[in-house]
Design an enzyme around this catalytic site. Structure first.
Site, PDB file in Angstrom:
ATOM      1  N   TYR A 101       0.849  -1.199   0.000  1.00 40.00           N
ATOM      2  CA  TYR A 101       0.000   0.000   0.000  1.00 40.00           C
ATOM      3  C   TYR A 101       0.879   1.241   0.000  1.00 40.00           C
ATOM      4  O   TYR A 101       1.806   1.355   0.827  1.00 40.00           O
ATOM      5  CB  TYR A 101      -0.896   0.014   1.252  1.00 40.00           C
ATOM      6  CG  TYR A 101      -1.623   1.322   1.406  1.00 40.00           C
ATOM      7  CD1 TYR A 101      -2.887   1.492   0.865  1.00 40.00           C
ATOM      8  CD2 TYR A 101      -1.033   2.400   2.074  1.00 40.00           C
ATOM      9  CE1 TYR A 101      -3.548   2.706   0.971  1.00 40.00           C
ATOM     10  CE2 TYR A 101      -1.688   3.619   2.177  1.00 40.00           C
ATOM     11  CZ  TYR A 101      -2.940   3.763   1.629  1.00 40.00           C
ATOM     12  OH  TYR A 101      -3.585   4.967   1.726  1.00 40.00           O
ATOM     13  N   GLU A 189      -3.242   7.521  -4.072  1.00 40.96           N
ATOM     14  CA  GLU A 189      -3.050   6.214  -3.460  1.00 40.96           C
ATOM     15  C   GLU A 189      -2.830   5.135  -4.509  1.00 40.96           C
ATOM     16  O   GLU A 189      -3.438   5.174  -5.582  1.00 40.96           O
ATOM     17  CB  GLU A 189      -4.336   5.914  -2.693  1.00 40.96           C
ATOM     18  CG  GLU A 189      -4.275   4.798  -1.709  1.00 40.96           C
ATOM     19  CD  GLU A 189      -5.626   4.645  -1.006  1.00 40.96           C
ATOM     20  OE1 GLU A 189      -5.829   5.279   0.040  1.00 40.96           O
ATOM     21  OE2 GLU A 189      -6.477   3.909  -1.518  1.00 40.96           O
TER      22      GLU A 189
END
Ligand code: GDP
Ligand code: MN
Length: 380
Positions: A101, A189
């Protein structure tokens, strides 16, 4: 403004973030043709402005163009969290070894961008953050110095990477930061950033651009405005053309306030006393008598509205200007509906004097005024 995955990926591609081959499709036929061109195993991904598509069945594999057609047909007929799927991304399927992530977000407390990163990426990142916060690495970015390669590499190192992989991850992080900074992002992201045998590839992309900065990104601004078409009611369209911040609701009390917070509080107070707001209208700061008059006229003309509640805190917007605007509108429309006014602050005395002179009552507290408006709407 939240970009869809494929839109965010177009931006990422410009910045050199590694991505798989992909094409966006609006029909099963387009999806099939895209798969034939990519000529590899495929994933078909719903393009929708909410997270968690994977868990909602919006991401499906396909091995051939024909299968891609079928899968795209299924997904294009689906809804995810009530949103219809109008487009799919047809993308080369990755062979996943591990999911990382990476996020760059605005950290209001530190007044800067912050990197959030975890070696436990994928669809359960929220759970990772909640249950094992130590697995999330944070790193503030000095806005003047930017993200230097040693900072970026250090984050990669803290995720457990060394050597070439650390450098590649660090390089992606620097690019992601450039996206955030140059695109005025509130959030950007990659989840997951996929580790494959050939290196890292961004499998998903999110980019939320600060609406206040859209004037610096004209293409996005145009798209943003377009996205409202068909979603606004005719009255909301009209209000937008008048540059009023207006949302239509289904009650019978018209609400006008200045400042979103005060206007929301006004809605809540009306609700508390058993009334139902017919709209939200925020005048914003420093409204002129003319603008206020137009807003009042606009709400009073709404057939569903039985009573109007104007709640103004005189700051840059002055109470006497507010009174003048109300009186102007009343002059045009006649005394057709009851108006309740609560005002305080700059030039309050003068504003009240003008209103009382025109036969319009004022109340001193929001609670009193709200109760009055509820009563009056019931009586009509
Ligand atoms: P989200 O659920 O909306 O965040 O959608 P993502 O694009 O992040 O996909 C969710 C999950 O689907 C990923 O974490 C992967 O496990 C899986 N996935 C997505 N793309 C691929 C792919 O190309 N290959 C494989 N094998 N799995 C994928
Ligand atoms: Mn994702």
């Amino acid at each position: 403004m939240k970009l869809l995955e494929y839109e965010a990926k177009e931006v990422f591609r410009r910045y050199g973030i590694p991505l798989g081959a992909s094409a966006v499709a609006s029909t099963p036929e387009e999806a099939r043709d895209a798969a034939a061109k990519i000529a590899k195993p495929i994933v078909v991904k719903a393009q929708v402005g909410v997270g968690g598509r994977g868990k909602a069945g919006g991401i499906k594999p396909a091995d051939t163009p024909e299968q891609t057609y079928e899968v795209a047909k299924q997904i294009l007929g689906m809804k995810i969290k009530d949103l219809p799927i109008r487009k799919v991304l047809v993308e080369e399927r990755l062979s996943i070894q591990h999911e990382v992530y990476l996020g760059v977000i605005v950290d209001r407390a530190s007044r800067c961008y912050t990197i959030l990163a975890s070696s436990e990426g994928g669809v359960n990142i929220e759970e990772v953050a909640a249950k094992t916060p130590e697995k999330i690495v944070r790193n503030n970015i000095d806005p003047l110095r930017g993200l230097r390669s040693y900072n970026a590499n250090n984050v990669a190192k803290r995720l457990g990477y060394g050597g070439k992989k650390m450098q590649q991850l660090g390089d992606i992080l620097q690019k992601l930061y450039r996206v955030a900074y140059e695109m005025d992002a509130e959030l950007t992201e990659i989840n997951p950033l996929v580790e494959t045998a050939d290196g890292f590839i961004a499998a998903d992309a999110r980019l939320n651009v600060d609406n206040n900065a859209l004037y610096r990104h004209k293409e996005l601004e145009a798209k943003y405005l377009e996205s409202f078409e068909g979603e606004l009611t005719p009255r909301e369209m009209e209000a937008r053309a008048m540059d009023l911040t207006y949302v239509e609701l289904n009650g019978d009390i018209g609400i006008i306030g200045n400042g979103a917070g005060l206007t929301m509080a006004t809605l809540d107070t009306v609700m508390l006393y058993g009334g139902h707001a017919g709209n939200f209208l925020d005048l914003g700061g420093g409204a002129s008598p003319d603008r206020i008059g137009k807003a009042v006229e606009f709400v009073l003309k709404d057939n569903r509205v039985k009573a109007l509640f104007v709640n103004v805190l005189g700051g840059i917007t002055r109470c006497d200007d507010t009174a003048k605007g109300i009186i102007e509108a009343r002059g045009k429309l006649g005394d057709n509906k009851p108006i309740v006014v609560r005002m305080m602050g700059t030039n309050e005395e003068e504003g009240k004097r003008l209103l009382h002179g025109a036969g319009i009552e004022t109340n001193d507290t929001m609670e009193e005024a709200a109760q009055k408006a509820v009563q009056l709407a019931k009586r009509v």
